[in-house]
Design a protein around this motif. Structure first.
Motif, PDB file in Angstrom:
ATOM      1  N   LEU A   1      60.625  26.673  19.212  1.00 37.65           N
ATOM      2  CA  LEU A   1      61.780  27.175  18.465  1.00 37.65           C
ATOM      3  C   LEU A   1      63.097  26.848  19.162  1.00 37.65           C
ATOM      4  O   LEU A   1      64.088  26.514  18.517  1.00 37.65           O
ATOM      5  N   LYS A   2      63.111  26.971  20.487  1.00 33.57           N
ATOM      6  CA  LYS A   2      64.386  26.753  21.179  1.00 33.57           C
ATOM      7  C   LYS A   2      64.648  25.284  21.502  1.00 33.57           C
ATOM      8  O   LYS A   2      65.727  24.929  21.956  1.00 33.57           O
ATOM      9  N   GLN A   3      63.666  24.414  21.235  1.00 35.56           N
ATOM     10  CA  GLN A   3      63.822  23.003  21.569  1.00 35.56           C
ATOM     11  C   GLN A   3      64.829  22.322  20.641  1.00 35.56           C
ATOM     12  O   GLN A   3      64.658  22.297  19.428  1.00 35.56           O
ATOM     13  N   LYS A   4      65.881  21.780  21.234  1.00 33.90           N
ATOM     14  CA  LYS A   4      66.903  21.085  20.444  1.00 33.90           C
ATOM     15  C   LYS A   4      66.627  19.590  20.423  1.00 33.90           C
ATOM     16  O   LYS A   4      66.312  18.999  21.447  1.00 33.90           O
ATOM     17  N   VAL A   5      66.773  19.021  19.259  1.00 31.86           N
ATOM     18  CA  VAL A   5      66.728  17.566  19.125  1.00 31.86           C
ATOM     19  C   VAL A   5      68.120  17.179  18.652  1.00 31.86           C
ATOM     20  O   VAL A   5      68.506  17.481  17.527  1.00 31.86           O
ATOM     21  N   GLY A   6      68.890  16.574  19.552  1.00 34.01           N
ATOM     22  CA  GLY A   6      70.316  16.414  19.286  1.00 34.01           C
ATOM     23  C   GLY A   6      70.947  17.793  19.405  1.00 34.01           C
ATOM     24  O   GLY A   6      70.776  18.486  20.394  1.00 34.01           O
ATOM     25  N   SER A   7      71.649  18.200  18.347  1.00 32.14           N
ATOM     26  CA  SER A   7      72.268  19.531  18.377  1.00 32.14           C
ATOM     27  C   SER A   7      71.507  20.528  17.493  1.00 32.14           C
ATOM     28  O   SER A   7      71.949  21.651  17.297  1.00 32.14           O
TER      29      SER A   7
END
Length: 344
Positions: A108-114
């Protein structure tokens, strides 16, 4: 003659997600008769979850490869694996559920880009949030789902959806379930929903004031001590949030609420008496008390004063501040009781 075996090549993120999806889909084709086949399929799921956990969080010695983490996160969303995780959860064994809960918060907290793409996925598949809520009806997976739900609630858009969903009303049932562990977990989730995102909560309470407090009354007047105590403490927490000041003003202007708080001040539990006092004092100290509130205070002033004189601060509380507040409240009740024209 000796043989040398090359260790198998680690799966790429895409290969791992495909393996996870295939093993989850494989659970569909198994019937109760094919117990051995189902056991084998569940073992495959468990093995894939261990690999996923290692890819997402490392093994304690080697840090995770963040490119791999990003690739896997994207692939999990693209292949609708998040939905499969939830719908297959009741079938998983204990270890697989534990590993999934661990991975869930990382995903859930993993950002791909923004963009937190798993949060975006949940926004676009909001029925999955409702699914997690109704899982409190299944005591086998209730605590797992509660953990996953609280991870979702950390994100304002997901919390807002649950607050406004018809499934939110189920919490008034779940917090009073006979299974203590499940009821406590449900209350933790309920509390997060009402305290984590003040603006969303304020909007929700403004739009659903009557329905919400009608249900909340049932918690405050429950025969269950834990439910009464927890809901009273939570009430003061979210009412005193600055964005809810207009809700608090409305709440302390209503006689039905004052009567409930006055009843709680007579509770056999010292803790409940003290918590009730901290809400009661807001009713009394309100400089714009409606006439109806003044009438109730005046009619009951002798009993209220007797209660207050016998009330002392709880353990670890600031005695001086408590006594000072109590004295101010006593004086105000005495003043109101002497006002003319308060006959009802």
């Amino acid at each position: 003659m000796s043989f040398f075996f090359k260790p198998s090549r680690p799966k790429t993120p895409q290969e791992l997600v495909k393996a996870i999806k295939d093993s989850l889909m494989g659970l569909d084709t198994k019937t109760v008769v094919e117990v051995k086949a189902l056991e084998k399929a569940l073992e495959e799921v468990e093995k894939n979850f261990v690999t996923m956990k290692l890819m997402l969080s490392g093994d304690g010695e080697v840090e995770p490869n963040m490119d791999h983490v990003s690739q896997m996160t994207l692939e999990i969303c693209k292949e609708d694996v998040l939905a499969l995780f939830l719908h297959k959860l009741p079938i998983f064994g204990w270890e697989a559920r534990k590993d999934l809960v661990h991975c869930w918060s990382i995903l859930l907290k993993q950002k791909v880009g923004s963009t937190c793409c798993c949060v975006r996925y949940m926004e676009n598949h909001s029925e999955l949030l409702d699914f997690l809520v109704v899982c409190y009806d299944n005591k086998d997976i209730a605590l797992n789902c509660g953990n996953m739900l609280r991870e979702c609630i950390k994100y304002p858009t997901l919390a807002k959806y649950i607050l406004e969903s018809p499934s939110f009303e189920l919490f008034f049932k779940y917090v009073g379930l006979p299974n203590f562990d499940v009821a406590s977990d449900a209350f933790s989730t309920f509390k997060d929903l009402l305290t984590k995102h003040a603006t969303a909560v304020s909007e929700f309470l403004t739009a659903h004031y009557d329905e919400f407090f009608e249900q909340y009354e049932k918690l405050l007047t429950s025969t269950n001590y834990v439910t009464r105590r927890q809901s009273l403490k939570l009430l003061s927490e979210f009412l005193l949030e600055p964005p809810n000041s207009h809700i608090m003003k409305r709440y302390i202007a209503e006689v039905r609420h004052l009567k409930i708080i006055m009843t709680l001040m007579k509770d056999s539990s010292k803790n409940i008496q003290i918590s009730a006092f901290h809400i009661f004092k807001v009713f009394v100290a309100n400089p714009n008390k409606p006439r109806d509130i003044k009438v109730i205070l005046a009619k009951n002033h002798e009993r209220l004063l007797a209660l207050l004189y016998n009330l002392s601060a709880g353990k670890g509380a600031d005695d001086d501040q408590f006594e000072e507040e109590k004295e101010l409240i006593i004086k105000e009740i005495e003043r109101v009781s002497q006002l003319p024209n308060l006959e009802s």
